[in-house]
Structures are given as C-alpha cells and as structure tokens.
Design a protein around this motif. Sequence first.
Motif, mmCIF file in Angstrom:
data_model
loop_
_atom_site.group_PDB
_atom_site.id
_atom_site.type_symbol
_atom_site.label_atom_id
_atom_site.label_comp_id
_atom_site.label_asym_id
_atom_site.label_seq_id
_atom_site.Cartn_x
_atom_site.Cartn_y
_atom_site.Cartn_z
ATOM 1 N N GLY A 1 0.852 -1.181 0.000
ATOM 2 C CA GLY A 1 0.000 0.000 0.000
ATOM 3 C C GLY A 1 0.887 1.228 0.000
ATOM 4 O O GLY A 1 1.953 1.236 0.632
ATOM 5 N N PHE A 2 0.490 2.264 -0.725
ATOM 6 C CA PHE A 2 1.321 3.457 -0.860
ATOM 7 C C PHE A 2 0.486 4.703 -0.588
ATOM 8 O O PHE A 2 -0.622 4.836 -1.101
ATOM 9 N N VAL A 3 1.037 5.588 0.223
ATOM 10 C CA VAL A 3 0.348 6.839 0.544
ATOM 11 C C VAL A 3 1.343 7.988 0.409
ATOM 12 O O VAL A 3 2.490 7.879 0.864
ATOM 13 N N SER A 4 0.922 9.063 -0.205
ATOM 14 C CA SER A 4 1.779 10.248 -0.284
ATOM 15 C C SER A 4 1.111 11.413 0.442
ATOM 16 O O SER A 4 -0.121 11.477 0.534
ATOM 17 N N THR A 5 1.940 12.303 0.939
ATOM 18 C CA THR A 5 1.413 13.439 1.699
ATOM 19 C C THR A 5 2.378 14.613 1.622
ATOM 20 O O THR A 5 3.579 14.419 1.419
ATOM 21 N N ASN A 6 1.842 15.807 1.789
ATOM 22 C CA ASN A 6 2.689 17.002 1.896
ATOM 23 C C ASN A 6 2.986 17.352 3.353
ATOM 24 O O ASN A 6 3.720 18.296 3.632
ATOM 25 N N ASP A 7 2.425 16.597 4.250
ATOM 26 C CA ASP A 7 2.589 16.890 5.676
ATOM 27 C C ASP A 7 3.733 16.032 6.246
ATOM 28 O O ASP A 7 3.577 14.825 6.443
ATOM 29 N N LEU A 8 4.871 16.658 6.518
ATOM 30 C CA LEU A 8 6.044 15.908 6.973
ATOM 31 C C LEU A 8 6.198 15.932 8.494
ATOM 32 O O LEU A 8 7.219 15.478 9.021
ATOM 33 N N SER A 9 5.218 16.448 9.197
ATOM 34 C CA SER A 9 5.289 16.384 10.656
ATOM 35 C C SER A 9 5.182 14.924 11.085
ATOM 36 O O SER A 9 4.725 14.060 10.315
ATOM 37 N N GLU A 10 5.577 14.619 12.314
ATOM 38 C CA GLU A 10 5.482 13.236 12.777
ATOM 39 C C GLU A 10 4.035 12.765 12.748
ATOM 40 O O GLU A 10 3.743 11.634 12.335
ATOM 41 N N ALA A 11 3.138 13.663 13.132
ATOM 42 C CA ALA A 11 1.716 13.292 13.110
ATOM 43 C C ALA A 11 1.262 13.034 11.675
ATOM 44 O O ALA A 11 0.499 12.089 11.411
ATOM 45 N N GLY A 12 1.736 13.854 10.754
ATOM 46 C CA GLY A 12 1.360 13.684 9.346
ATOM 47 C C GLY A 12 1.877 12.369 8.797
ATOM 48 O O GLY A 12 1.164 11.659 8.061
ATOM 49 N N LEU A 13 3.120 12.041 9.117
ATOM 50 C CA LEU A 13 3.694 10.787 8.623
ATOM 51 C C LEU A 13 2.982 9.585 9.239
ATOM 52 O O LEU A 13 2.737 8.580 8.557
ATOM 53 N N LEU A 14 2.642 9.683 10.517
ATOM 54 C CA LEU A 14 1.947 8.573 11.165
ATOM 55 C C LEU A 14 0.526 8.407 10.615
ATOM 56 O O LEU A 14 0.023 7.293 10.478
ATOM 57 N N GLN A 15 -0.092 9.533 10.279
ATOM 58 C CA GLN A 15 -1.424 9.439 9.676
ATOM 59 C C GLN A 15 -1.337 8.729 8.322
ATOM 60 O O GLN A 15 -2.172 7.883 7.989
ATOM 61 N N ALA A 16 -0.316 9.085 7.545
ATOM 62 C CA ALA A 16 -0.124 8.413 6.255
ATOM 63 C C ALA A 16 0.179 6.930 6.475
ATOM 64 O O ALA A 16 -0.305 6.065 5.731
ATOM 65 N N LEU A 17 0.987 6.634 7.490
ATOM 66 C CA LEU A 17 1.288 5.233 7.798
ATOM 67 C C LEU A 17 0.008 4.475 8.129
ATOM 68 O O LEU A 17 -0.201 3.346 7.650
ATOM 69 N N ASP A 18 -0.825 5.093 8.952
ATOM 70 C CA ASP A 18 -2.089 4.435 9.320
ATOM 71 C C ASP A 18 -2.914 4.097 8.085
ATOM 72 O O ASP A 18 -3.504 3.021 7.979
ATOM 73 N N GLN A 19 -2.944 5.029 7.151
ATOM 74 C CA GLN A 19 -3.738 4.805 5.946
ATOM 75 C C GLN A 19 -3.138 3.659 5.120
ATOM 76 O O GLN A 19 -3.860 2.799 4.610
ATOM 77 N N ALA A 20 -1.799 3.648 5.014
ATOM 78 C CA ALA A 20 -1.151 2.581 4.249
ATOM 79 C C ALA A 20 -1.345 1.223 4.926
ATOM 80 O O ALA A 20 -1.594 0.213 4.255
ATOM 81 N N LEU A 21 -1.235 1.202 6.240
ATOM 82 C CA LEU A 21 -1.462 -0.051 6.970
ATOM 83 C C LEU A 21 -2.888 -0.537 6.761
ATOM 84 O O LEU A 21 -3.136 -1.728 6.538
ATOM 85 N N GLY A 22 -3.818 0.397 6.835
ATOM 86 C CA GLY A 22 -5.220 0.039 6.687
ATOM 87 C C GLY A 22 -5.520 -0.598 5.335
ATOM 88 O O GLY A 22 -6.417 -1.435 5.218
ATOM 89 N N MET A 23 -4.782 -0.212 4.315
ATOM 90 C CA MET A 23 -4.976 -0.805 2.985
ATOM 91 C C MET A 23 -4.655 -2.298 2.992
ATOM 92 O O MET A 23 -5.124 -3.048 2.146
ATOM 93 N N LEU A 24 -3.815 -2.701 3.927
ATOM 94 C CA LEU A 24 -3.408 -4.104 3.990
ATOM 95 C C LEU A 24 -4.092 -4.830 5.141
ATOM 96 O O LEU A 24 -3.708 -5.949 5.498
#
Lengths: 479, 457
Positions: A80-103
């Motif tokens: 699963g792949f997610v891209s974001t413009n938000d490089l804060s730790e919270a932003g990266l973790l939110q993107a991670l959550d979305q990528a994990l959820g895809m799997l």
Amino acid sequence: MVLLATPTPSLTGDSLDQRWRERLEAVLAAGTAAGASLVEVFLESTDHIGLLAEQERITNVSPAFGRGAGLRVFLGERDGFVSTNDLSEAGLLQALDQALGMLGLTRSTLGAHGFAGLAFLHDHGASKESWLQRCPGLDESTARLLEATALLNRHGDHLQARRGSYARDWQEVLVAASDGTFARDIRLHQSVGINALASDGDHRASLGRRYGSSGRPDDLRQWDAEASAIDLCGSARAMLYADYVEAGNYPVVLANRFGGVIFHEACGHLLETTQVERGTTPFAEKVGERIAHEAVTAVDEGLSDGAFGSLSMDDEGMEPQRTVLIENGVLQRFISDRAGELRTGHARTGSGRRQSHAFAAASRMRNTFIAAGPHTPEQLIGSVDRGLYCKSMGGGSVGPTGQFNFAVEEGYLIEDGQLTKPVKGATLIGEAREVMPRISMCANDLELAAGFCGSVSGSIFVTVGQPHIKVDTITVGGR
Amino acid sequence: MASSTSLHASDLAEQLQTLATELGVARWDLGAACSTDTSVQVDRGDAKQLKGAQRSSITVRAWNADGLVGITSTSDLSPAGLARALAGARDASAYGNPDDTPGFSPLATAPLAQLEQPLSEPRAILELLETLKQAEAELLSRHPAISTVPYNGLAQRSSQRIYLNSEGACREQQLSTASLYLYARAEETGRKPRSSGAVRLAYGAGELDVAGCIEEAAERTIQHLDYAPIATGRYTCVFSPEAFLDLIGAFSSLFNARAVLDGVSLSQRESLGSQLAVPFLSIHDNGLHPGNIGAASFDGEGTPVARLPLVEGGVLRHFLHSEATARAFGVAPTGHAGLGAKVSVGPHWFEIGPAGSSDEQTGARGLDRFSQDGIVWIDSLSALHAGVKASQGSFSLPFDGWLIQGGEARSIEAATVAGDIRQVLKSLVGFEGEAKVTPDGVCPLVWVEGLSITGDA
C-alpha cells in the motif's frame, strides 16, 4: 540577482539529513510493529525553475518548490502506498495508518517488531551541497535563452516562431526503510530546448532540439547555443518543403543519439519487471534465449558521467549498476526494483525510480542504449537500395501488447545507397518480437540523448542512445 | 479518509493579504487546490497496489510597481511556505514580460453557473478493492482468450479549488469524482496478443457504471481477436466519437487565442468568420455540459466557464481566451485560462455535431457503416503526443479499428492513419447515429473520406 531571493531548504538548515533519523525510526518501528513485512519512507524537497524565451522576450519565469513524503508498506508481495505534503510526525503517522489500513493492518504499540534501527546514513549528497548555488542565476539563464532565440533568427529562414526553454530541477531525497536502508542524495538536472516553426505559404515545419545533463551546474554556461541553432535551422530548412513520405514497408537506417528511442519503446519497457508482473511482456520467460539479432547488445545503466538518466542512488536507496540486458542478441536480465524483485524474483538493479514523492517507485530505465558495432554509418546507408533514413525522432509509445510506435521528425529517402530528398510525416510502427531480430547492423558511433520517460511512476529523466542502426524492414506510416 | 476540504478561502485570503502588506506587494492573486485520493489496482484476483494521497498546492502571482507579474508555485501551505511563495513571485516579477502582462479578469466576481455536482462520501479502500476484484473476475470470464487485465484501476477523489485576488474575488468549488478503467489483454494460440478497454466516470464510486465498463471492455477486446492486415491505401474512415474527439482535441490550437497570438496556431486573427469545415459541422466548447463529470465552474483566473461556439455551420466563430488574450482581441474572457505569468488557454469539453436540424445542416446522408464495403472504422487513436504536429496540421497515428466488408467488421492488425486536419474538416461526409457522451465530450460517429491508411498487407 544570483537566484530568486527565496532561501533553499539546504540553506535554511531544513535539509533532509541525519536529523530525521529519530522521526523516521519511529514511523518504521510503528509500521513493523503493526505486522508489515517492510516499511519504506521517501522524503523529498524540490526547487524548480522554468524559463521561456520567445523571439526577443522572456515570456515566462516559473519557480516552484515543495516538500513531501511517500510511504510504502509491504505485507508479503502486497503493498500500500500513501503520499502526503505533511512531513510532521503526526502527518507521517497518519499516512502510515492509511497505508497499513490498505493491507488490513492496524498500528499498535503492543506488537513485536523486527526493526533494528536505521543503518549509518549513506550520504551521496554530501559532496553536492553547493550545486544549486553554482547554477546560473536568472540574469544569466535568461540572457542565454535570449541569445539562443537570436541565434535562431540569425541562422534560420522563414521562422515564424522561435522559442528557447530552460528548466533547472533540484531535488533532495532521503530514503529510509525497515531493512535498515538510510540514504540521502541531491540531484540536479538541467535541460535546455530550442524550437522553431518555419512557415512559407502552405509549407510548414516545426522542429526542436533538447539537451540535458545531470550533476553539472555549469552545463547551461557551456552549452554551444550557436551550434545548436545552426543544426536546428539546417533541419528546418530541409524539412520546410519536404514531401510526405510514401507509406509502406522499408528498410530503415536510424541515426545515433535519439534514434535510441526505438530500443526504449520497442524493447526497453518490455524488460522492466513491472511488465513481467502485468504479464504484458513477451520476454518474461526468455532469459538465456535469443530475442534479437546477434548484432544487438543493449545496456541500461545509471553511471555515465553527466547523463540525464545517471544517479548516485535510485529512489529506493540502492546504487545503480551497469545492467547488460541483451548480449549478442541473447536476453541476459531484466530491470528490477524492490517490488519487482519481490514479485518476479529478478534481482534489483538500482532501477527503482519515481517522478516524485507522489509516486511509488517502479522499475524504470536510466541510460539505455544499444552498444556500438563494427560498421560505419556510411556502410549502413550504402547497404540500402530504397529505404528511409531517420535523422531525428519525435516521441513514441508502447502498448500492452508490445506494439510500439514512434514519430520521425526529420527523414530522408535512401536511394541506391545514398541520401536523397527529405520527407516528413513518417511514423514507424511494429511489434517488439518482430523488430528486434531485424536490427541487423550497428555502426561505431554510439551517442546518448536526453529525454523524459512517462510510465507508471510518472515522468523521469532518462537517456536513450545508440549508434546508427539498420532495421531490415519496418512499417512506415505516411501518406 | 481525511477530508480534502482543509483549505479555508477566507483565512487564506487574510493570510495572503497580511503577507502581501509585509512584503510590499499591492496586487496579487492565488489559485489553490487540495485533494484526497484513493485508488486500487488488481492483478488476477489479488490486490496489486493500493494508493492514497493528500495533495495540496498553490500558485501565487504578484504584480510589481511597474505592473509586471511574477509567479511561484508550491506544495508547502504552511505560513512559511506561503511567505516564500509570495516573495518568490515578487522577485520573479522583475522578469515579467512588459509586452504581455496578465491582469485580473473583469469577470472574476461575476455570477457563476450552478452546477449539479452531488458530493459523494468516499468509500473505504477495501470496498473499492472488492468492487475491482469482482469487475476483473467478470471481465476475465467473458472469453477464454482474455487472460489478464493488465491495466485497471478504481479511484475516487475529493477535491477543492480556490481562486482569490487582492481586489476581493473569492471563488471556491468542491467536487467528488470516481473513475474506473479496465483494459484487457487477450491472446490465442499462434496469434498476436490484442488489447482494448473502457473507462467510466461518476461523482462517486457508488455511482460508477461498473457493469457497462466490463461489457464495453469485453466487447471491444473480443472484437479485436480475429484480426487481419489491411492493404495500404486511401479509405473512407468512420471515427468513433472517442477517436474524433481525440483528434479535435489534439488540434485544439486551432481555437486557442494564445497560440494564435504566438504564431503557432493554424488559425490567424483574421480566420474568424472563415469557412473552416463543411457547412454541417458545429463545435462548441461546453465545460458545463451535464455529461462533463468534473466540470469546473470557473477557470484559473476566476472567470466563469460558459458554453462557447467555436465552429458554427463550418465557420470559425470564436477563440478560447484568457483575460490577456481577450484584451488583445478586444473581447471578453471566455473561461478557459490557466494561471501563470504567461497564461495558458485550453478547452474544457467539446460538443461536436450537426449545425442544425435540416438534412443539409445535419449531414444526414442515411449513413450506415455496415452498408458499404471497404470502410475503415477507427475505434481509438494512439500516441497523439508523438504523431500529431499541431502547428503543421498533420498527423500520422496508430489506431485500433475494423475494416468493413460485406457487412462484417474485421479487426485491423496494425495500421496508421495519416492526414491534415484542415483537409479532414473539409472532407467530412456526415454523421452516423446519435451523439455519445464520453469523458472528453459528446460526438456522433463521424465519416471522413480520402484518408491514408498504412497497413502491413
């Protein structure tokens, strides 16, 4: 003015470097704890300037900058792949959550994980920190473009429109993965193009030339604008009154440099593991078998000094290799990235590439060329009774069945072994399995040419290349 | 899924005005966009790749004291990013073109058309995945030769666009869209592989015509299995609506005022009012057509989008304009601009069809492609980026299609069609059937005589 007054990330201390270790390790640990078999983060910072000169004016100055991240999570062969413009730790973790959820995975602080931390930073960018500052500034760049359009005016006839364009792309990347990969690079690409539209009554010809390099801050300064203008104006003069090519099947001699687009489209794409995965290449089970004429040896590499497709590391943090794809007509190996290796078994070749953080890396070509052969270009042309000489190519494409096509921008008839009148409007079409065995002669004048390749992971910098080659017969679309 | 509606136009306007005051920029405008996307791809029953993206971008223009304009784009919407962008635009304005300076559109505060664009809640990505898996399985089951669907995707997007300027213009539009594409690959023993497909768009994943997409992709792919080479020669061609719209789109610089001013269009200023095509052809650009999923209510400069006649009765009537080109022509902007220091201009969505209702105006000739022999039916064109020379008018393009003999259509193995767009527009024989709504416009089947086909026979 040296550059736009806006500070670059590397000057503001906002560089993508060692200081990101802790944040990235937290993301990678969270991903693996959730059960991912591999987590990869690609951080990117970009600084782009595009310029356009038309006739005696600068008509467009377009700076752009940005930052972003692409996170990819593998679970076995799935990802699963997610891209974001938000490089804060919270932003990266939110993107991670979305990528994990895809799997079907969920982040948990309780899970065990095998992530041992990132390796020592492999910093390919350390020696390149000054590149951006050494590039020509806007005053110098715009002056070079106006010089180019003036040279077109001086050397051309019947030119209705003259354009010069310049693009400078600076990209800083940081790649971190849960297998310990931790690598940084700085990339610099510059390209300059000149275009002319010649017009006389109903006769029209539009032609262009593009030159590109990587890692050479002085390249625009050293570009021979006058030689380029003379070359382009000569072609425009020849093509302005050219007749349309007569359709049919011809032997064809393709010029060196950008003639390499035939291999890029006809075969190169079909040797990417993304095509193996899709089942769209006829060569999937052909390693060790003859797929081309014995005159053909083909290479893909990211190492040629200054070439548009060269790189210190790919977008998955791996250093590029010189990959012999075809040797004396026999298929040797495929161009592979991380997912390609995982899904097809073909070992990675440092070819995981992407346009930006918004794309997952895929197996993509770098500098791709047919190797030089023993003949002279004159011998190739002299061997053709009636055929077509393609001096300059336009773009091309290949479809899911291996059917390829590309446009001939500047062509000449070959009659009794001699170049005769110019012809226009030719499109070459064919199918990879059929055309590769028909490349029967290679000359001794290999050269590379800069271009852009669009595919599953976006538009990337590549070079194509070849010596003069002869194709025994190919379908030429015309009138 | 996070909401894409994270931009607040009034806050953004306030931030920009404050920054502009600090930087000494008296005149500015801004285009902003943000979106949330999710998409899935499958491969023979398994998830291939699942993707998500949050994207944001702004483009800022600033005018300096000499009235010259500069521009900068960024994906960094933080206060520091906005400040850097505005400062960059101010600095770039020193290189503005005094001969062609864009201004604010006089229509940037004019009323907008109300579009019927229902906002759809995004579906969970695993739900999209299941839908696409089922669609792939259904397509694979349609014919034993269809072994893979190598290009497929189901995607949904929630997006927001904003246009602001320092004179108080404030445009905002929200939109949700979904798309499905299925391109199958079929191969029979001893024969070359064949491929074709279909696309569907909707305002949400739940409204997508999945069954129709499967049906069309299967039908097209199967129809191309029994192929044969075609002899090189001149043929009467029948373009599918999709193919003819692609061809007109590739030559849209005919209608582009920017290209006219730059001297790279086949049209000139004085071309307006001239007979460009057969008298029964009309072409409108209508971004507001209800079939245009993803229609924009305003362009990059805030100008309202509206239906514009380009060709009426074969006569060239209007060009597509930005604020600057409209000013150069002494007309009103038409709602087709981008946002730039040099503003690009482009079409939205074409309506192509008859000029009126009488037989003379409709091109009605009782045309039926199955009633004549030697007709080439062009289903889809390829490689338009490479095979079209827009400033020369010429094209030479690979295509998928059929040769019709004895009332039967047989797929053509591999061929190109070549010609000159000016000649094409004057060689139309007529239209066949009702106009079809496609992702790029609405158009019936279009007959054109005397085109060069290069085949392998």
